[in-house]
Scaffold this motif. Structure first.
Motif, PDB file in Angstrom:
ATOM      1  N   UNK A   1       0.845  -1.123  -0.119  1.00 19.55           N
ATOM      2  CA  UNK A   1      -0.144  -0.196   0.001  1.00 19.55           C
ATOM      3  C   UNK A   1       0.952   1.184  -0.071  1.00 19.55           C
ATOM      4  N   UNK A   2       1.980   1.245  -0.707  1.00 20.15           N
ATOM      5  CA  UNK A   2       2.925   2.482  -0.940  1.00 20.15           C
ATOM      6  C   UNK A   2       3.179   2.764  -2.252  1.00 20.15           C
ATOM      7  N   UNK A  62      -2.827   3.085  -3.854  1.00 20.74           N
ATOM      8  CA  UNK A  62      -3.419   1.730  -3.919  1.00 20.74           C
ATOM      9  C   UNK A  62      -3.028   1.224  -5.271  1.00 20.74           C
ATOM     10  N   UNK A  63      -2.052   2.174  -5.957  1.00 17.22           N
ATOM     11  CA  UNK A  63      -1.760   1.826  -7.495  1.00 17.22           C
ATOM     12  C   UNK A  63      -1.577   0.116  -7.470  1.00 17.22           C
ATOM     13  N   UNK A  64      -0.316  -0.132  -6.717  1.00 19.40           N
ATOM     14  CA  UNK A  64       0.034  -1.413  -6.880  1.00 19.40           C
ATOM     15  C   UNK A  64      -0.876  -2.512  -6.700  1.00 19.40           C
ATOM     16  N   UNK A  65      -1.657  -2.452  -5.467  1.00 16.90           N
ATOM     17  CA  UNK A  65      -2.648  -3.308  -5.246  1.00 16.90           C
ATOM     18  C   UNK A  65      -3.909  -3.373  -6.410  1.00 16.90           C
ATOM     19  N   UNK A  66      -4.356  -2.143  -7.037  1.00 15.12           N
ATOM     20  CA  UNK A  66      -5.142  -2.171  -8.083  1.00 15.12           C
ATOM     21  C   UNK A  66      -4.661  -2.900  -9.384  1.00 15.12           C
ATOM     22  N   UNK A  77       1.958  -6.691  -3.258  1.00 20.60           N
ATOM     23  CA  UNK A  77       0.384  -7.088  -3.832  1.00 20.60           C
ATOM     24  C   UNK A  77       0.290  -8.490  -3.997  1.00 20.60           C
ATOM     25  N   UNK A  78       1.160  -8.882  -5.103  1.00 21.93           N
ATOM     26  CA  UNK A  78       1.118 -10.428  -5.638  1.00 21.93           C
ATOM     27  C   UNK A  78       1.310 -11.442  -4.325  1.00 21.93           C
TER      28      UNK A  78
END
Lengths: 567, 361
Positions: A35-36, A49-53, A262-263
């Protein structure tokens, strides 16, 4: 109000605190990292949230996840079918030679995936693999032409190599459970007129469901998070799995650490689902009680004319999983460089000579050995107590601890390793080998919890209740009744964790220092630098070391894994 | 108002001077000759080197330093790629300082460490003998070059075919090479350097995406680990790699592997591994002495002999065994990567290369 704690309860509280500190905090850090906002060298301090999305919604990442799930499913199915079949043959029948076979069937666990892969690349390459070269030479000698039969650089090759690795854990945990099983129900079935096969299918296998499910789940998770074999072979046939993408995201500049985290979280969710399902299926624990106070042992099933097929199954597996890769590793270790066949020109013993003159090698051997023994013992003890409290004293807290304690198994080591580094670097232990011990416990405790749970589920509480009614304390009951009854299962866990510790790389490589060298890191340094022949020699030494450890452990605990049902 | 502004200006200046004091004190404290450094370093007794090259050659290099300067032990820890950067930064944040010498195989990362003030400003005595492309200010230096070479199995490629491969990077498109070579889509610096050149906007007409597509149409075997591809060429599974680098090829050649290599022009050739003294070095004198020695003529020769790659230091003779071979040709024309474009396009370009290879299957 007076608070009352039993000794076992107090022990559990201490354990819960320890698990939280050494395993859960790094896990929280790992998830939090997703979440960074990313910068080229890691993470900025800004939330995003870019990576999670990206990971959770993009077809690309979900495609990689699907590839990993499909591969893990195929590998798990094949491993469970063959592993359980061998467990039945060696744990429940009168096949001669079970003692020797038992050790040979678990031998693939002595190879690390990377060294095993080196062996299979040498054995199974199309034009230069030892298998094809030998078969083609024999065919030529017999007067006919033979095309290459084996190609490790294929999807089937990936499944094949992983299947050979993961069948042994299924076998180990199933056979342990089979051997500690009360055979009263089987006897009843057979005296009621059922055939041996009907008894096997209707009584024995269903009773083993917890052990089979927990080993299947373990294999599925390990296969889904494995990046080496699918990554190295898979690319040649054009498929990428999520763990390989995580490896790429977390090891090459500019690093995509939030994407990797995130993965990793995606795989974690998959594991949560798997563990939840397993717990749901085995919720009716009384259905799976296979050890009671009224048990007696029956004679093993007579194989009769099926003996030939049983031999073919076990010997075939041993040939493919032990003989071929270890021969490949041994031949590679005696070569100056890779070649289709060994000749006097390229034969060398220099790699072995170098191993024992290498700086740090003795330190690495010593560190590897004591870390394996201590981490194995810690995971058995902690895993057993956590599972015992989960099954025998079910409550929100005990069940939650058993649940979250297994989650680190699902997060790829590279991602989890960063979390471990972040936590441990802030302790005085950083820079010593003790920090590796904590990391190993954090990573391998899930095996202790999952396998102990299935063992306890198969144990009827009546014997513990009898002991308690006779005045024994909770700890005395554990020590004198429960643990001895689960001895085979616990030794299996000990062996498994010790072997995993010896092979552990992803956390070790992040946490090791000059004073805490371990064998797996040394081997990896040579492999990573392309010195595969030297790495093969270290792999051979590592395999011998694991074999010695297993033999030593069995001698110390006076338990033979191959102990037959006939006793 | 004026008074406030005047005071603020002087307060800022004063603070600036105060802030500089530790650095000035350090400059005073650090001995400025190797003899004085050695005396001070002996009292420290050791240094820790986080290095990113192959372990054994680097240990050999460290051993040579220990022979030259008895009493100083070099602890070599191999921590590669991004893991070294991350470990160092986590140690910095936790104020747990272990490392003295950093050796990172990524120039932009070293740039970042310097910009963020984590690397000591230490100008080695031989500073001027390194071309500007092989040094970053007076903080970090590249000690060996990484180039791109086509490595071939001598039992599989004819002399005539070698000439075709050596003549141009486009030689690989000759129909006779279809299905005979290995490529890699691994994300590493040396793996990317040629892609970076082929996609250079200035070379768009000569190479560009079209060239990559044509290479992929030659149906090469694709390896995700570049050194596994090289290993398979050595074994004879494929005839040549399109491309690896000289350092690793030289190591294998010295072991007797049946390989040689050619480097078509222009050849990507750059400083891939950058060495610097940590600002927080627990053994600052030993670290500076090691840095001076590493980037001296003596250190360059030792590195050349032990590691096998050409040194970045000018005026040092190439004493490697391979340089005396008749088939060996020095690089004719260098291609210097543009590290700004490198940094921004690395992942995009490598993903594109993977896709091109995938589409051609």
């Amino acid at each position: 109000m007076k608070l009352r704690f039993s000794a076992a309860g107090l022990l559990w509280v201490v354990l819960a605190a320890a698990v939280f500190a050494i395993a859960v905090v790094p896990l929280i850090y790992t998830v939090d990292a997703a979440f960074y906002r990313e910068i080229r060298t890691g993470l900025s301090s800004e939330r995003s949230l870019t990576a999670v999305v990206n990971v959770f919604t993009s077809a690309e990442y979900l495609g990689f996840l699907w590839n990993a799930i499909l591969l893990a499913t195929l590998v798990t199915l094949a491993s469970v079918v063959v592993g359980v079949a061998m467990a039945l043959v060696l744990g429940r029948t009168d096949l001669p030679g079970r003692g020797v076979f038992d050790l040979l069937v678990i031998m693939p666990m002595f190879l690390s995936p990377f060294t095993g892969l080196i062996a299979w690349i040498a054995m199974g390459s199309v034009k230069t693999g030892f298998i094809n070269v030998t078969l083609i030479s024999i065919a030529k000698w017999l007067g006919f032409d033979l095309p290459p039969l084996v190609n490790i650089w294929s999807y089937a090759g990936v499944v094949w190599v992983m299947f050979l690795f993961f069948t042994s854990p299924v076998y180990l945990f199933t056979v342990s459970s089979l051997r500690s099983m009360d055979t009263a129900l089987e006897e009843s079935s057979r005296t009621s007129g059922a055939t041996a096969m009907q008894t096997l299918l209707r009584i024995t296998l269903p009773m083993q469901l917890p052990a089979i499910l927990s080993s299947a789940l373990l294999v599925f998770i390990l296969a889904a998070e494995m990046y080496t074999i699918p990554g190295l072979i898979g690319s040649t046939v054009g498929f990428t799995t999520l763990p390989w993408r995580i490896y790429q995201d977390s090891t090459s500049f500019p690093v995509h650490q939030a994407h990797a985290a995130a993965a990793g979280t995606l795989l974690l969710l998959l594991a949560i689902l798997g563990v939840w399902l397993q717990r749901r299926i085995t919720r009716m624990s009384s259905r799976y009680v296979t050890i009671s106070g009224k048990g007696f042992r029956s004679s093993p099933l007579k194989l009769g004319k099926w003996k030939f097929f049983a031999y073919a199954l076990v010997l075939g597996f041993i040939l493919c999983a032990d003989v071929l890769p270890i021969a490949g590793l041994l031949v590679s270790s005696l070569m100056k460089y890779s070649a289709p066949a060994i000749t006097t020109e390229i034969f060398t013993l220099a790699h072995y000579a170098q191993i024992f003159t290498l700086q740090n090698m003795l330190d690495a051997l010593w560190n590897t050995a004591w870390l394996a023994v201590l981490s194995g013992a810690a995971c058995v003890l902690m895993g057993f107590i956590i599972s015992y409290m989960d099954v025998r004293r079910p409550g929100r807290a005990t069940q939650m601890l058993a649940f979250i304690g297994v989650l680190p198994v699902a997060v790829p080591g590279l991602v989890y390793g960063i979390g471990l580094l972040w936590v441990y670097i802030q302790t005085p232990l950083y820079g010593t080998a003790w920090v590796l011990l904590l990391a190993y416990i954090a990573k391998f405790l899930p095996y202790g919890i999952m396998t102990s749970r299935s063992g306890i589920l198969q144990l009827h509480p009546e014997m513990e209740e009898s002991a308690r009614m006779s005045g024994a304390t909770s700890l005395k009951v554990l020590q004198a009744v429960t643990m001895p009854l689960m001895k085979t299962t616990l030794i299996a866990v000990l062996v498994f964790v010790m072997l995993q510790s010896i092979k552990e790389l992803s956390a070790s490589v992040l946490l090791y220092t000059q004073k805490s060298q371990v064998l797996s890191v040394l081997t990896w340094h040579y492999m990573d630098a392309g010195n595969y022949q030297f790495a093969a020699a270290v792999g051979v030494v590592q395999t011998v070391m694991m074999l010695l450890l297993v033999v030593l452990t069995r001698a110390v605990f006076r338990v033979k894994l191959e102990k037959s049902v006939a006793g | 108002m004026m008074n406030e502004s005047f005071l603020a200006r002087w307060a800022t200046r004063l603070l600036g001077v105060v802030a500089l004091l530790p650095a000035l004190a350090m400059a005073q404290a650090v001995p400025n000759t190797d003899a004085k450094l050695y005396d001070a370093a002996k009292k420290e007794g050791s240094l820790v080197w986080y290095e990113s090259g192959p372990l054994e050659p680097m240990k050999d290099v460290a051993n040579e330093f220990e022979k030259k300067y008895p009493g100083i032990k070099v602890e070599v820890l191999r921590i590669v790629g991004v893991q070294q950067y991350q470990r160092f930064m986590q140690e910095v944040q936790a104020k747990r300082h272990f490392v003295d010498i950093l050796h990172i195989s990524d120039k932009p990362s070293m740039d970042t460490l310097i910009t963020d003030g984590h690397v000591a400003d230490w100008k080695v005595p031989m500073h001027d003998r390194f071309l500007p492309v092989f040094r970053i200010k007076t903080h970090a230096y590249a000690n060996y070059t990484t180039d791109n070479a086509i490595v071939y199995n001598v039992n599989k490629v004819t002399p005539e075919e070698v000439k075709i491969l050596e003549s141009s990077w486009k030689g690989v498109l000759d129909p006779r090479f279809k299905g005979r070579f290995a490529v890699s889509n691994m994300k590493c610096g040396a793996c990317y350097a040629s892609i970076h050149m082929f996609l250079d906007p200035k070379m768009k007409e000569t190479y560009g995406l079209d060239f990559l597509k044509k290479v992929a149409a030659q149906k090469p075997a694709v390896y995700s680990e570049v050194l596994v591809g090289l290993d398979r060429v050595i074994a004879g599974e494929h005839d040549f790699t399109f491309w690896t680098w000289e350092g690793i090829a030289n190591t294998k050649w010295l072991q007797g592997a049946p390989i040689r290599w050619v480097r078509p022009s222009p050849t990507p050739d750059f400083g891939n591994s950058w060495q610097a003294v940590s600002k927080y070095a627990p053994h600052p004198n030993a670290a500076r002495l090691f840095q001076n020695w590493s980037f001296s003529a003596e250190g360059a020769v030792v590195l050349q002999e032990k590691y096998g790659s050409a040194t970045t230091m000018s005026g040092v003779a190439d004493k490697r065994k391979v340089a005396k071979e008749s088939w060996y040709h020095p690089i004719k024309q260098r291609y210097n990567p543009d590290f700004v474009r490198w940094d921004s396009e690395f992942h995009r370009d490598m993903d594109l290369w993977s896709k091109v290879l995938q589409d051609a299957r």
